[in-house]
Design an enzyme around this catalytic site. Structure first.
Site, PDB file in Angstrom:
ATOM      1  N   LYS A   2      34.151  84.639  21.050  1.00  0.00           N
ATOM      2  CA  LYS A   2      33.391  83.507  21.620  1.00  0.00           C
ATOM      3  C   LYS A   2      33.389  82.333  20.636  1.00  0.00           C
ATOM      4  CE  LYS A   2      29.147  83.694  20.728  1.00  0.00           C
ATOM      5  NZ  LYS A   2      28.226  83.297  19.667  1.00  0.00           N
ATOM      6  N   THR A  25      24.490  81.251  17.997  1.00  0.00           N
ATOM      7  CA  THR A  25      25.716  80.478  17.767  1.00  0.00           C
ATOM      8  C   THR A  25      26.212  79.957  19.108  1.00  0.00           C
ATOM      9  OG1 THR A  25      26.305  81.893  15.905  1.00  0.00           O
ATOM     10  CG2 THR A  25      28.050  80.506  16.817  1.00  0.00           C
ATOM     11  N   LYS A  74      28.680  75.831  11.981  1.00  0.00           N
ATOM     12  CA  LYS A  74      28.772  77.282  12.213  1.00  0.00           C
ATOM     13  C   LYS A  74      30.125  77.637  12.843  1.00  0.00           C
ATOM     14  CE  LYS A  74      27.701  81.584  12.866  1.00  0.00           C
ATOM     15  NZ  LYS A  74      27.958  82.503  11.748  1.00  0.00           N
TER      16      LYS A  74
END
Ligand code: NDP
Ligand SMILES: O=CC(=O)O
Length: 360
Positions: free
Chosen positions: A310, A167, A242
């Site tokens: 994150k 990701t 995502k």
């Protein structure tokens, strides 16, 4: 508007020989469909009976199709953390010829014991494999492993493919894509939705973008590791999808945490709240799965909190790039940052509830 494709795999798992010398080639053609048109993958019984593909180790990418088929080449896997290990393991169990590398070498042992080969660097993995997957922690590590000294780029070239399932943000993905494509190889970004258990069960959702022909080639591998896959067009679209999904998830978990603590404070049983939520319109598997252990103050790590923070940070950057306000996600991000500063980085992201506890 770009072209989008989503395919789901049937409820039954693919046969274990999907990657092996007894691989079954399912006849179909790759035809991208408009967004929101999600056909389910159907097997044709007659083609199952009539099309047994011979095994061949090829240095060229195979002609496998997006809706089925087999992949008979060599598969590299870089990054054997919580996600990478079960994903690579599922490929090995399916009969694939898998070569692994991980920064901490000891994490390769389990895979080697199950039949994986080992190479000493990402470059060596890429040069010895037809397709190389990378499942790394964050943008920095994804770039380092692809483009750094002894990075995968050094082993890439025409006829090969690189699939980054980490990701990361779109800019990082585009920069890796450019470096890979300069070698003549193909690139696909394919971040996954679904955590440790879906990875173990081969039930991930792949959010792919990039070279459509590589998507088509690796589709049989994605089918082994996942339950469905979306082809979203240009590099960056998979990363963006995502980040949007995980932005929603991070805010949901933060809100759920507030609910658990508030219910307790006003004298309710938070376990009953979990049950009530599970029966109504806001039910989500995540709440039912993590709620009971959150009530006990336990956070066994499936999705590390540092990775959720994150993703919120990257989602904020994405929103900034198009001047879209996302105040809920911004507030949630602060909560995850607080949880990190209290030492919960490596625990499950449900530990964000700890950041709301007054005694911290
Ligand atoms: N866990 C989950 O539920 C999900 C995670 N993701 C995403 O997947 C990716 C991987 O997640 P997950 O497996 O949970 O993470 P882990 O933290 O368990 O694993 C991270 C991997 O990255 C490697 N790594 C980290 N930094 C470096 C570096 N500087 N150089 C080389 N290798 C490095 C680690 O190597 P080493 O072993 O040496 O530390 C390890 O292989 C992340 O981007 C995450 O956001 C996506 C969906 C679900
Ligand atoms: O990125 C995490 C997930 O569960 O999906």
């Amino acid at each position: 508007m770009g072209r989008f494709l989503s395919l789901s795999k049937p409820s039954t798992k693919l046969p274990l020989y999907a990657c092996s010398s007894m691989a079954v080639a399912l006849t179909s053609t790759f035809s991208p469909r408009p967004f929101f048109q999600f056909p389910r993958f159907k097997r044709n019984p007659s083609s199952l009976l009539n099309s047994i593909a011979p095994f061949s180790v090829s240095s060229q990418l195979s002609n496998a199709t997006a809706e089925g088929g087999s992949f008979s080449g060599r598969v590299g896997f870089l990054g054997l953390g919580i996600m990478g290990t079960p994903m690579a393991l599922n490929l090995i169990k399916a009969g694939c010829d898998v070569t692994v590398w991980n920064r901490t070498k000891s994490k390769c042992d389990q895979l080697i014991n199950q039949g994986a080969k080992y190479q000493a660097s990402p470059a060596d993995v890429a040069s010895s494999c037809d397709v190389t997957f990378a499942m790394l922690a964050d943008p920095q590590s994804a770039v380092d492993i692809a483009c750094g000294v002894n990075g995968a780029v050094k082993g890439m070239g025409p006829g090969k493919g690189y699939v980054d399932v980490s990701t990361v943000d779109g800019a990082t993905s585009k920069s890796i894509s450019e470096s890979i494509k300069e070698t003549g190889a193909l690139f696909l970004e394919a971040p996954v939705s679904g955590s440790k258990k879906p990875a173990e069960d081969g039930q991930l959702i792949f959010l792919t973008a990039g070279d459509a022909s590589l998507y088509e080639t690796v589709a049989p591998l994605l089918n082994i590791m996942g339950k469905s896959k979306f082809y979203l067009g240009e590099v960056g679209n998979g990363a963006a999808m995502k980040l949007v999904v995980n932005m929603i998830m991070g805010s949901m978990m933060a809100s759920f945490s507030e609910g658990l603590l508030l219910s307790e404070k006003v004298g309710l049983d938070p376990n009953v709240l979990v049950e009530v939520v599970s029966q109504g319109a806001i039910s989500a598997p995540m709440f039912s799965l993590k709620g009971p252990s959150m009530v006990q103050g336990k956070y066994p790590t499936a999705f590390p909190l540092k990775h959720q923070q994150k993703d919120l940070r990257l989602a904020l950057g994405l929103a900034e790039s198009v001047s879209q306000p996302i105040p809920m996600a911004a507030a949630a991000n602060e909560l995850y940052k607080a949880a990190k500063s209290h030492g919960f980085s490596d625990q499950d992201f449900s530990a964000v509830v700890e950041a709301l506890k007054a005694n911290l």
